[in-house]
Design a protein around this motif. Structure first.
Motif, PDB file in Angstrom:
ATOM      1  N   ASP A 288     -23.922 -21.127 -14.143  1.00  0.00           N
ATOM      2  CA  ASP A 288     -23.616 -20.569 -15.458  1.00  0.00           C
ATOM      3  C   ASP A 288     -23.099 -21.666 -16.380  1.00  0.00           C
ATOM      4  N   LEU A 289     -23.382 -21.476 -17.671  1.00  0.00           N
ATOM      5  CA  LEU A 289     -22.959 -22.405 -18.720  1.00  0.00           C
ATOM      6  C   LEU A 289     -22.324 -21.567 -19.821  1.00  0.00           C
ATOM      7  N   ASP A 290     -21.065 -21.829 -20.075  1.00  0.00           N
ATOM      8  CA  ASP A 290     -20.308 -21.070 -21.073  1.00  0.00           C
ATOM      9  C   ASP A 290     -19.887 -22.037 -22.179  1.00  0.00           C
ATOM     10  N   SER A 291     -20.359 -21.795 -23.405  1.00  0.00           N
ATOM     11  CA  SER A 291     -20.118 -22.731 -24.505  1.00  0.00           C
ATOM     12  C   SER A 291     -19.487 -22.006 -25.684  1.00  0.00           C
ATOM     13  N   TRP A 292     -18.656 -22.728 -26.412  1.00  0.00           N
ATOM     14  CA  TRP A 292     -18.003 -22.205 -27.613  1.00  0.00           C
ATOM     15  C   TRP A 292     -17.946 -23.322 -28.639  1.00  0.00           C
ATOM     16  N   LYS A 293     -18.216 -22.959 -29.891  1.00  0.00           N
ATOM     17  CA  LYS A 293     -18.089 -23.952 -30.953  1.00  0.00           C
ATOM     18  C   LYS A 293     -17.571 -23.283 -32.213  1.00  0.00           C
ATOM     19  N   ASN A 294     -16.858 -24.057 -33.009  1.00  0.00           N
ATOM     20  CA  ASN A 294     -16.395 -23.599 -34.314  1.00  0.00           C
ATOM     21  C   ASN A 294     -16.598 -24.730 -35.313  1.00  0.00           C
ATOM     22  N   ILE A 295     -17.159 -24.384 -36.462  1.00  0.00           N
ATOM     23  CA  ILE A 295     -17.351 -25.337 -37.554  1.00  0.00           C
ATOM     24  C   ILE A 295     -16.737 -24.719 -38.804  1.00  0.00           C
ATOM     25  N   ASN A 296     -15.877 -25.451 -39.468  1.00  0.00           N
ATOM     26  CA  ASN A 296     -15.301 -24.933 -40.708  1.00  0.00           C
ATOM     27  C   ASN A 296     -15.095 -26.075 -41.683  1.00  0.00           C
ATOM     28  N   GLY A 297     -14.988 -25.739 -42.962  1.00  0.00           N
ATOM     29  CA  GLY A 297     -14.785 -26.766 -43.970  1.00  0.00           C
ATOM     30  C   GLY A 297     -14.984 -26.202 -45.362  1.00  0.00           C
ATOM     31  N   THR A 298     -15.061 -27.096 -46.319  1.00  0.00           N
ATOM     32  CA  THR A 298     -15.225 -26.720 -47.719  1.00  0.00           C
ATOM     33  C   THR A 298     -16.304 -27.584 -48.361  1.00  0.00           C
ATOM     34  N   GLY A 299     -16.841 -27.081 -49.480  1.00  0.00           N
ATOM     35  CA  GLY A 299     -17.861 -27.824 -50.202  1.00  0.00           C
ATOM     36  C   GLY A 299     -17.837 -27.490 -51.679  1.00  0.00           C
ATOM     37  N   PHE A 300     -18.691 -28.171 -52.421  1.00  0.00           N
ATOM     38  CA  PHE A 300     -18.788 -27.903 -53.848  1.00  0.00           C
ATOM     39  C   PHE A 300     -20.239 -28.073 -54.294  1.00  0.00           C
ATOM     40  N   ASN A 301     -20.603 -27.379 -55.373  1.00  0.00           N
ATOM     41  CA  ASN A 301     -21.947 -27.475 -55.919  1.00  0.00           C
ATOM     42  C   ASN A 301     -21.910 -27.218 -57.415  1.00  0.00           C
ATOM     43  N   PHE A 302     -23.022 -27.524 -58.061  1.00  0.00           N
ATOM     44  CA  PHE A 302     -23.190 -27.258 -59.487  1.00  0.00           C
ATOM     45  C   PHE A 302     -24.457 -26.428 -59.696  1.00  0.00           C
TER      46      PHE A 302
ATOM     47  N   ILE B 108     -17.057 -23.643 -55.509  1.00  0.00           N
ATOM     48  CA  ILE B 108     -16.296 -24.169 -54.380  1.00  0.00           C
ATOM     49  C   ILE B 108     -16.531 -23.226 -53.210  1.00  0.00           C
ATOM     50  N   THR B 109     -16.983 -23.763 -52.090  1.00  0.00           N
ATOM     51  CA  THR B 109     -17.329 -22.932 -50.938  1.00  0.00           C
ATOM     52  C   THR B 109     -16.346 -23.128 -49.801  1.00  0.00           C
ATOM     53  N   ASP B 110     -16.136 -22.054 -49.076  1.00  0.00           N
ATOM     54  CA  ASP B 110     -15.308 -22.038 -47.872  1.00  0.00           C
ATOM     55  C   ASP B 110     -16.191 -21.528 -46.747  1.00  0.00           C
ATOM     56  N   ILE B 111     -16.338 -22.302 -45.678  1.00  0.00           N
ATOM     57  CA  ILE B 111     -17.291 -21.961 -44.628  1.00  0.00           C
ATOM     58  C   ILE B 111     -16.607 -21.922 -43.272  1.00  0.00           C
ATOM     59  N   SER B 112     -17.018 -20.947 -42.446  1.00  0.00           N
ATOM     60  CA  SER B 112     -16.519 -20.851 -41.076  1.00  0.00           C
ATOM     61  C   SER B 112     -17.620 -20.270 -40.205  1.00  0.00           C
ATOM     62  N   TYR B 113     -17.919 -20.946 -39.110  1.00  0.00           N
ATOM     63  CA  TYR B 113     -18.955 -20.475 -38.193  1.00  0.00           C
ATOM     64  C   TYR B 113     -18.463 -20.661 -36.760  1.00  0.00           C
ATOM     65  N   THR B 114     -18.538 -19.579 -35.982  1.00  0.00           N
ATOM     66  CA  THR B 114     -18.143 -19.615 -34.575  1.00  0.00           C
ATOM     67  C   THR B 114     -19.260 -19.034 -33.730  1.00  0.00           C
ATOM     68  N   GLN B 115     -19.585 -19.734 -32.644  1.00  0.00           N
ATOM     69  CA  GLN B 115     -20.604 -19.250 -31.705  1.00  0.00           C
ATOM     70  C   GLN B 115     -20.058 -19.296 -30.290  1.00  0.00           C
ATOM     71  N   GLN B 116     -20.212 -18.186 -29.578  1.00  0.00           N
ATOM     72  CA  GLN B 116     -19.921 -18.125 -28.150  1.00  0.00           C
ATOM     73  C   GLN B 116     -21.254 -17.868 -27.445  1.00  0.00           C
ATOM     74  N   ALA B 117     -21.650 -18.794 -26.586  1.00  0.00           N
ATOM     75  CA  ALA B 117     -22.953 -18.701 -25.923  1.00  0.00           C
ATOM     76  C   ALA B 117     -22.757 -18.769 -24.406  1.00  0.00           C
ATOM     77  N   TYR B 118     -23.158 -17.709 -23.726  1.00  0.00           N
ATOM     78  CA  TYR B 118     -23.078 -17.669 -22.266  1.00  0.00           C
ATOM     79  C   TYR B 118     -24.497 -17.601 -21.708  1.00  0.00           C
ATOM     80  N   TYR B 119     -24.782 -18.458 -20.723  1.00  0.00           N
ATOM     81  CA  TYR B 119     -26.100 -18.491 -20.099  1.00  0.00           C
ATOM     82  C   TYR B 119     -25.917 -18.657 -18.599  1.00  0.00           C
ATOM     83  N   SER B 120     -26.666 -17.861 -17.813  1.00  0.00           N
ATOM     84  CA  SER B 120     -26.549 -17.939 -16.359  1.00  0.00           C
ATOM     85  C   SER B 120     -27.923 -17.847 -15.717  1.00  0.00           C
TER      86      SER B 120
END
Length: 557
Positions: free
Chosen positions: A296-310, A251-263
């Motif tokens: 300038d372009l300021d971006s933020w994203k967050n992805i989180n969730g759960t999964g399963f495997n065998f 059982i997996t628990d995942i969290s990914y956050t990115q802050q990207a600034y470009y000018s």
């Protein structure tokens, strides 16, 4: 005195989708992580077993146990990421992270049977991947992100007029009331793209800010954080002390956050002129004139969730001194939620616009989606050198080209899945490890691992058109990176006294990547009768050099 005109529009995706092929690869990466003994030998344990990390690698390794074990691992990660940009000093960023990346328990039960003398079970927690990275740099500009967006917007079918994209009209929200890409809407309302015909109200062709006389310097700053944690439950045993088997559920628990600034700091660009303030009910700015500007372009994203495997695996010991092993991992089937935020601003000196500043706070929405990570296959062989040493070799194949994503309910994202197949390929990993017992209580270890690039040949040569805007055009982060080969060099030492043991490892990880501020585009997009000529875009070389100190304390009973 010249005043500063500052126009900005904020858009917070996502209504329908907030991912792309690049996100899918990012979430599916794995690192060399586990116990100190496992890491010090380069992770070459497919044919060895007998280590808590095998619950995440080859479940057949649990069958090797003839006693119970409990252990925990501390991992201190010293991260160093540098960027190499022609004409500018290297930019180096460092950070240190510490975490307990593995703890687990294996119980060995004697059955009293000659056929299967042991039946074992185990449970573990492992941080199988860490996304932590920070890098930034400075680049000369061959073109502008505004031109990239203008080309993509102009090539849309059906096309979108300025009225479709205008977010200043009272009671009208283009993000929700059109199918136009949100990046196009964001750029138009920040005045980064403008109509080719400034007096037209029905035209669907747009230009960016850069022209033949323009120049500029771009800057970027990317911060990534997150992890993949896996909780495993395994069962296994052995047949006549020759065939060791195991199966596992993760059982997996995942969290990914990115802050990207470009000018972009630009000179001699085609800035809009002759317009009136749309925030007071006027028309959008029309016409162009040459001048300097900053975007300038300021971006933020967050992805989180759960999964399963065998997982399932086996180790065979045909003779005392030799073992072979094999394991298969199903994809991890994820249910994920995404959230993003982006803002775009454009400022330039212009008289007659004193006090003109417009900001829209936007809104936040969540998106639910599914993802299937790659299949994994691994084989290994190990030789035992008397009572003093061993050598182990592994090969693993990870099928990145088979990743898939879709909406909740079963609809697939065909464009995104097509990008996966176009740009990603299967990855081969070679691992080699050795251990030598220098005394009854002390062992020394060393290892090496090499992982091939997941990116297909030719992708970094400037003609790829990778889709960064999500399945429904709601992504607003055009930057991305492509990873090259990854190399690990490892060593370590182990000490045991009675039933207690303590292991230490040093791990060095090296990887090169290319950062793309945005993708290429056809310079002749306004005249499709001409041969395609692809624009050069800002690219930086990124190098990761991470050093890990790992310590494991355990007890066998």
């Amino acid at each position: 005195m010249k005043k500063i005109l500052a126009l900005s529009m904020l858009a917070l995706p996502v209504a329908l989708s907030a991912q792309n092929a690049l996100d899918m690869y990012q979430l599916s990466q794995g690192n060399l992580r586990g116990t100190a003994r496992f890491m010090s030998m380069g992770g070459a344990f497919t044919a060895l077993g007998g280590d808590l990390t095998t619950l995440n690698q080859n479940p057949g390794g649990i069958g090797v146990y003839t006693s119970s074990e409990i252990g925990a691992t501390l991992d201190i990660d010293f991260q160093r990421t540098s960027t190499t940009d022609p004409g500018y000093p290297n930019n180096v960023n460092t950070q240190t992270k510490a975490a307990c990346n593995n703890f687990g328990y294996v119980g060995a039960v004697q059955t009293g049977s000659d056929l299967m003398p042991f039946f074992n079970w185990g449970a573990s927690y492992s941080r199988v991947s860490s996304f932590n990275r920070h890098y930034k740099g400075t680049l000369d500009m061959p073109t502008s992100v505004s031109n990239y967006i203008a080309a993509n917007t102009s090539l849309l079918s059906p096309g979108y007029t300025t009225s479709d994209l205008d977010g200043y009209t009272s009671g009208y929200n283009p993000y929700q009331e059109t199918y136009a890409p949100w990046m196009s809407i964001l750029a138009y309302n920040a005045y980064a793209i403008n109509p080719v015909d400034p007096l037209a109200t029905s035209g669907t062709n747009y230009t960016g800010l850069f022209n033949g006389k323009s120049s500029g310097v771009a800057s970027f700053d990317i911060l990534e954080q997150g992890y993949v944690d896996e909780y495993s439950i395994n069962f296994g045993g052995n047949f006549v002390n020759t065939v060791y088997w195991g199966v596992g559920f993760g059982i997996t628990d995942i969290s990914y956050t990115q802050q990207a600034y470009y000018s972009e700091d630009m000179q001699n660009i085609a800035i809009p002129s002759n317009g009136t303030d749309p925030s007071t009910g006027g028309s959008a700015a029309i016409g162009t004139e040459n001048g300097d500007g900053f975007i300038d372009l300021d971006s933020w994203k967050n992805i989180n969730g759960t999964g399963f495997n065998f997982k399932a695996g086996v180790i065979v010991r045909p003779i005392q001194q030799f073992r072979i092993g094999a394991a298969i991992h199903t994809p991890t089937y994820y249910n994920l939620t995404s959230q993003t935020y982006s803002s775009m601003g454009f400022s330039f000196p212009k008289t007659g616009y004193e006090g003109w500043t417009e900001t829209d706070e936007g809104y936040v929405q969540y998106t639910d989606w599914t993802m299937r990570s790659p299949w994994r296959f691994m084989v290994g062989a190990a030789g035992i050198i008397g009572r003093y040493g061993l050598v182990s070799v592994d090969y693993e194949y990870k099928a990145y080209g088979d990743m898939r994503s879709g909406a909740r309910g079963g609809n697939t994202f065909d464009v995104i899945n097509g990008d996966v197949q176009n740009y990603y390929r299967g990855v081969s990993t070679l691992r080699v490890g050795a251990e030598w017992r220098v005394s009854n209580n002390v062992s020394i270890r060393a290892g090496f691992a090499w992982e091939s690039s997941p990116v297909k040949d030719g992708v970094n040569e400037g003609e790829q058109i990778i889709y960064t805007e999500g399945a429904y055009g709601t992504e607003t982060t055009p930057s991305y990176s492509f990873d090259g080969n990854t190399i690990y060099g490892t060593c370590g030492i182990g000490y045991h006294y009675g039933n207690f043991y303590i292991d230490a490892a040093y791990v060095h990880r090296h990887r090169n990547s290319t950062f793309h501020a945005f993708d290429t585009y056809d310079l002749n997009y306004l005249n499709q009768s001409l041969p395609a000529t692809y624009a050069a875009t800002p690219v930086s070389q990124v190098t990761d050099n991470n050093n890990n100190l790992v310590f494991t304390l355990g007890f066998r009973f």
